[in-house]
Scaffold this motif. Structure first.
Motif, mmCIF file in Angstrom:
data_model
loop_
_atom_site.group_PDB
_atom_site.id
_atom_site.type_symbol
_atom_site.label_atom_id
_atom_site.label_comp_id
_atom_site.label_asym_id
_atom_site.label_seq_id
_atom_site.Cartn_x
_atom_site.Cartn_y
_atom_site.Cartn_z
ATOM 1 N N SER A 299 -19.750 -23.291 17.559
ATOM 2 C CA SER A 299 -19.499 -23.393 16.122
ATOM 3 C C SER A 299 -19.605 -22.057 15.403
ATOM 4 C CB SER A 299 -20.470 -24.400 15.484
ATOM 5 O OG SER A 299 -21.802 -23.932 15.588
ATOM 6 N N ARG B 60 -13.187 -25.742 11.444
ATOM 7 C CA ARG B 60 -12.846 -27.053 12.019
ATOM 8 C C ARG B 60 -11.690 -27.691 11.251
ATOM 9 N NH1 ARG B 60 -16.197 -24.688 14.049
ATOM 10 N NH2 ARG B 60 -14.232 -23.914 14.857
ATOM 11 N N ASP C 16 -20.606 -29.765 14.174
ATOM 12 C CA ASP C 16 -20.782 -29.905 12.733
ATOM 13 C C ASP C 16 -21.889 -30.891 12.412
ATOM 14 O OD1 ASP C 16 -18.813 -28.088 12.155
ATOM 15 O OD2 ASP C 16 -17.236 -29.587 11.923
ATOM 16 N N GLN C 17 -21.955 -31.982 13.183
ATOM 17 C CA GLN C 17 -22.984 -32.988 12.952
ATOM 18 C C GLN C 17 -24.362 -32.467 13.337
ATOM 19 O OE1 GLN C 17 -21.598 -36.328 15.223
ATOM 20 N NE2 GLN C 17 -19.697 -36.501 14.034
ATOM 21 N N SER D 116 -18.404 -22.767 9.951
ATOM 22 C CA SER D 116 -17.974 -23.614 11.061
ATOM 23 C C SER D 116 -17.133 -24.770 10.551
ATOM 24 C CB SER D 116 -19.194 -24.151 11.817
ATOM 25 O OG SER D 116 -18.812 -25.135 12.735
ATOM 26 N N PHE D 117 -17.553 -25.390 9.455
ATOM 27 C CA PHE D 117 -16.819 -26.522 8.904
ATOM 28 C C PHE D 117 -15.411 -26.096 8.483
ATOM 29 C CE2 PHE D 117 -15.583 -29.195 5.271
ATOM 30 C CZ PHE D 117 -15.604 -30.434 5.881
ATOM 31 N N ASN E 218 -16.559 -31.324 16.129
ATOM 32 C CA ASN E 218 -17.133 -32.344 15.249
ATOM 33 C C ASN E 218 -18.606 -32.574 15.582
ATOM 34 O OD1 ASN E 218 -14.719 -32.774 13.888
ATOM 35 N ND2 ASN E 218 -14.042 -34.376 15.299
ATOM 36 N N ASN F 106 -23.602 -25.446 8.306
ATOM 37 C CA ASN F 106 -22.793 -24.298 8.700
ATOM 38 C C ASN F 106 -21.424 -24.385 8.022
ATOM 39 O OD1 ASN F 106 -21.352 -22.258 9.978
ATOM 40 N ND2 ASN F 106 -22.395 -22.565 11.941
ATOM 41 N N ASN G 66 -25.250 -29.279 13.160
ATOM 42 C CA ASN G 66 -25.615 -28.245 12.188
ATOM 43 C C ASN G 66 -24.733 -28.382 10.957
ATOM 44 O OD1 ASN G 66 -26.658 -26.009 10.930
ATOM 45 N ND2 ASN G 66 -25.695 -24.508 12.293
ATOM 46 N N PRO G 67 -24.974 -29.414 10.138
ATOM 47 C CA PRO G 67 -24.080 -29.692 9.002
ATOM 48 C C PRO G 67 -24.068 -28.623 7.930
ATOM 49 C CG PRO G 67 -26.071 -31.043 8.886
ATOM 50 C CD PRO G 67 -26.090 -30.363 10.220
#
Length: 393
Positions: free
Chosen positions: A285, A333, A320-321, A329-330, A317, A326, A323-324
């Motif tokens: 990520s 994605r 992301d879950q 990273s999101f 995904n 970040n 390390n929400p």
């Protein structure tokens, strides 16, 4: 001087060693030396090895402080005297005609490397496992000998990056100075794939000659959690070495990057240690796998395995879950998903894309997924089904 040197690294193998060595000593081809290197075992392995050595002059036994599988194989290679070398695992079972068939093919082709097919079995249940992918004949040219220039897109996927199903010319190994890097795992892919890329003459024996033990507690594959990013380090070392020949790397780069991408996905998917998996997902990520060259490429580039990009998105995904917070990273994605959707719409049209996405959603909700039993393969089939010149670069 024997024709074949067999290097056998041993670490805490007392429960499997007898079956393995018995299968080696039962070979129909007998002109070999068996070099056993005990890597600091804490069980009864060394006693067993010495017992066998006292009964058979072809066996030599050495011990060292625990240094890992790569250093152990290097030690064995340094002691080898045969024209050909095999580096076997100390828990597998070898068919009685393995050496005879591999050696005969090596002599026939004057080969640098000869590989064979294998079977897998579950150590706990004894059940045979799906094994077709261990030597993907559909990606291997029919005419022998061949080399990576005859199969530039497939040299990293037709074979597995382990040494135990391959016989090597020792002169070839020494000519190119091939040795294993000092890593706790994934060190074998560097040696094997570099050898396959440098070999001028490769052949295969289209018969299963090895029963490979899977699901064994304490196996080398179980050490991945101790250094969860070693696979990436080894991949980078291999890429760096391949790039020393720019012309060759240009030919191999698409297949290499597709293999490396898929290997990264597999490593994270199959990691069962939560802490190690968290380290891998964080690296993914945060964009630390830069040498895989994922950023800036469309999903169509990674099309050697049509399913791998969707599996990659699932890992994103998951990251992301995990390390929400970040934000970077999101954003990456979301961009990757938009690019993938646009690419698919362009290539397949709205109706086909919509149907695929609806099916994927249904699969996630119901968990109803059809499992493949493995394809029926014909040698060289990939060269007809997927012409290399049509692959996106």
């Amino acid at each position: 001087m024997p024709q074949i040197s067999i290097v056998l690294p041993v670490y805490n193998m007392e429960h499997y060693l007898k079956a393995t060595i018995d299968s080696i000593l039962s070979q129909s081809y007998t002109d070999f030396e068996l070099i056993c290197i005990d890597d600091g075992s804490t069980d009864n392995s060394m006693t067993l090895l010495n017992e066998y050595a006292s009964r058979d002059s072809r066996i030599s036994v050495y011990s060292q402080h625990n240094a890992g599988p790569g250093a152990t194989r290097n030690n064995g290679l340094n002691k080898a005297t045969g024209k050909y070398v095999m580096m076997l695992d100390a828990d597998d079972i070898y068919y009685s005609d393995m050496l005879e068939l591999l050696h005969s093919k090596a002599i026939q082709l004057d080969a640098d490397i000869v590989a064979c097919k294998s079977n897998r079995f579950d150590n706990e249940t004894g059940a045979k496992l799906d094994s077709w992918w261990m030597l993907n004949e559909s990606q291997i040219p029919e005419e022998e000998p061949f080399n990576c220039r005859n199969m530039p897109d497939y040299i990293f996927t037709a074979f597995m990056g382990w040494p135990w199903d391959k016989m090597f010319s020792r002169a070839f190994i020494e000519k190119h100075g091939l040795r294993y890097p000092a890593l706790s795992n994934s060190e074998d892919l560097y040696f094997v794939f570099l050898a396959l890329a440098k070999a001028e003459r490769i052949g295969i024996v289209e018969r299963e000659l090895i029963d490979h033990r899977d699901n064994r507690k304490g196996s080398v594959s179980g050490s991945r959690a101790k250094d969860p990013l070693a696979f990436y380090t080894s991949t980078c070392l291999l890429k760096s070495e391949l790039q020393k020949d720019p012309e060759l790397y240009q030919k191999l780069s698409w297949g290499f990057l597709n293999w490396a991408f898929g290997y990264m996905v597999w490593n994270i998917e199959t990691m069962d240690d939560p802490e190690a998996k968290s380290i891998q997902l964080d690296a993914l990520s945060s964009g630390k796998f830069t040498e895989l060259e994922i950023e800036g490429r469309s999903p169509a580039f990674f099309s050697l395995d049509p399913n791998v990009y969707n599996r990659y998105r699932d890992l994103l995904n998951m990251a992301d879950q995990t390390n929400p917070g970040n934000v970077d990273s999101f954003g990456r994605r979301i961009l990757a998903k938009v690019i993938h959707l646009l690419q698919r719409l362009y290539a397949e049209g709205f109706c086909s894309t919509a149907h695929a996405y609806c099916s994927a959603v249904k699969e996630k909700i119901t968990g109803d997924k059809q499992l493949d039993e493995g394809p029926e393969l014909s040698r060289g089939e990939a060269f007809i089904a997927i012409p290399t010149q049509n692959n996106p670069r």
